[in-house]
Design a protein around this motif. Structure first.
Motif, mmCIF file in Angstrom:
data_model
loop_
_atom_site.group_PDB
_atom_site.id
_atom_site.type_symbol
_atom_site.label_atom_id
_atom_site.label_comp_id
_atom_site.label_asym_id
_atom_site.label_seq_id
_atom_site.Cartn_x
_atom_site.Cartn_y
_atom_site.Cartn_z
ATOM 1 N N TYR A 26 0.826 -1.206 0.000
ATOM 2 C CA TYR A 26 0.000 0.000 0.000
ATOM 3 C C TYR A 26 0.862 1.258 0.000
ATOM 4 O O TYR A 26 0.601 2.209 -0.745
ATOM 5 N N SER A 27 1.886 1.267 0.818
ATOM 6 C CA SER A 27 2.762 2.442 0.890
ATOM 7 C C SER A 27 3.490 2.660 -0.430
ATOM 8 O O SER A 27 3.588 3.791 -0.926
ATOM 9 N N GLY A 28 3.995 1.580 -1.022
ATOM 10 C CA GLY A 28 4.674 1.715 -2.303
ATOM 11 C C GLY A 28 3.749 2.190 -3.400
ATOM 12 O O GLY A 28 4.113 3.040 -4.224
ATOM 13 N N ALA A 29 2.528 1.658 -3.417
ATOM 14 C CA ALA A 29 1.550 2.086 -4.423
ATOM 15 C C ALA A 29 1.197 3.557 -4.254
ATOM 16 O O ALA A 29 1.023 4.297 -5.237
ATOM 17 N N THR A 30 1.092 4.002 -3.004
ATOM 18 C CA THR A 30 0.810 5.409 -2.728
ATOM 19 C C THR A 30 1.881 6.303 -3.338
ATOM 20 O O THR A 30 1.578 7.326 -3.974
ATOM 21 N N ALA A 31 3.142 5.927 -3.145
ATOM 22 C CA ALA A 31 4.242 6.725 -3.679
ATOM 23 C C ALA A 31 4.177 6.792 -5.201
ATOM 24 O O ALA A 31 4.326 7.874 -5.801
ATOM 25 N N VAL A 32 3.942 5.663 -5.849
ATOM 26 C CA VAL A 32 3.898 5.617 -7.318
ATOM 27 C C VAL A 32 2.733 6.450 -7.844
ATOM 28 O O VAL A 32 2.882 7.234 -8.792
ATOM 29 N N ILE A 33 1.559 6.296 -7.234
ATOM 30 C CA ILE A 33 0.383 7.046 -7.686
ATOM 31 C C ILE A 33 0.580 8.537 -7.501
ATOM 32 O O ILE A 33 0.230 9.338 -8.381
ATOM 33 N N MET A 34 1.160 8.936 -6.366
ATOM 34 C CA MET A 34 1.376 10.362 -6.133
ATOM 35 C C MET A 34 2.356 10.959 -7.131
ATOM 36 O O MET A 34 2.138 12.062 -7.656
ATOM 37 N N LEU A 35 3.439 10.260 -7.416
ATOM 38 C CA LEU A 35 4.432 10.786 -8.354
ATOM 39 C C LEU A 35 3.863 10.859 -9.771
ATOM 40 O O LEU A 35 4.102 11.836 -10.492
#
Length: 234
Positions: free
Chosen positions: A174-183
């Motif tokens: 979830y944390s990794g996906a959050t970073a990718v989506i935000m960028l």
């Protein structure tokens, strides 16, 4: 007992009322900020939430509401960072991640103090294409946004790594996906506000999705630590 977040082991201190309040600020900060700009954007004349950035709500009559919302959100995230330090300390949460959360809070305060330039034709009568900054205030606003739009995904990546190391795979994902989506959202939003023809009409929506993704993760992070510390026996 609820499994503690990554790194939150038996060394965590017993829950204290102040710690729970500070962590609660982190859980509430995003929803309060998002609700404010959704309501304000819906009632503001000539403002199109699909096209215009959240920061533009600080322009014109009633702009003080968005400025206050920025500052309140920033103070709540600073309180959240303090809660992480008080509750977990360096042994139980990534220190760099905590500092990035605090930087995002400081950035939001800066965004409230310094007002942006007109973008995408709002307020009415301003140019659709931003040819340059009208002054140092708009530049400072953009600088203040850096720890928000880059700092939050960086923090998410740090927690993703820490969670993977402690075999909290769902939270790491979830944390990794959050970073990718935000960028990705930041890149698309930047292109939209630079008036890319295909994206300009939905620039406001893209920004809201980007902000919402990051702030939802921060709220989940705060709730996760608050629950874990509430069940810790020290």
């Amino acid at each position: 007992m609820t499994r503690p977040p990554a790194g939150l082991g038996a060394t965590a201190s017993r829950p204290q009322p102040l710690n729970r309040i500070l962590l609660g600020c982190g859980a509430a900060a995003g929803p309060v900020f998002i609700a404010t700009f959704l309501v304000t954007g819906a009632v503001r004349a000539d403002y199109d939430p699909m096209r215009h950035p959240v920061s533009s709500l600080a322009l014109g009559p009633g702009g003080w509401v968005q400025q206050a919302s920025f500052c309140l959100n920033g103070m709540m995230y600073l309180a959240f960072a303090a809660g992480l330090v008080r509750t977990q300390g360096r042994r139980c949460a990534p220190l760099t991640g905590i500092l990035l959360v605090a930087a995002a809070g400081a950035g939001q305060i800066g965004a409230g103090i310094f007002i942006t330039d007109p973008v995408s034709g709002y307020p009415p009568g301003t140019a659709h294409v931003l040819s340059g900054y009208s002054g140092p205030e708009a530049l400072m606003h953009d600088v203040a946004a850096v720890p928000v739009f880059l700092g939050i995904p960086a923090a998410a990546l740090i927690w993703a790594r820490a969670s993977a190391r402690h075999r909290c795979h769902c939270w790491a994902l979830y944390s990794g996906a959050t970073a990718v989506i935000m960028l990705a959202g930041l890149a698309l939003t930047s292109a939209a506000f630079a008036q890319a023809p295909a994206l300009a009409p939905v620039g406001g929506l893209l920004q809201r999705l980007t902000v919402g993704t990051g702030m939802t993760w921060l709220s989940a992070l705060a709730i996760r630590y608050r629950i874990a510390t509430g069940t810790s026996t020290g």
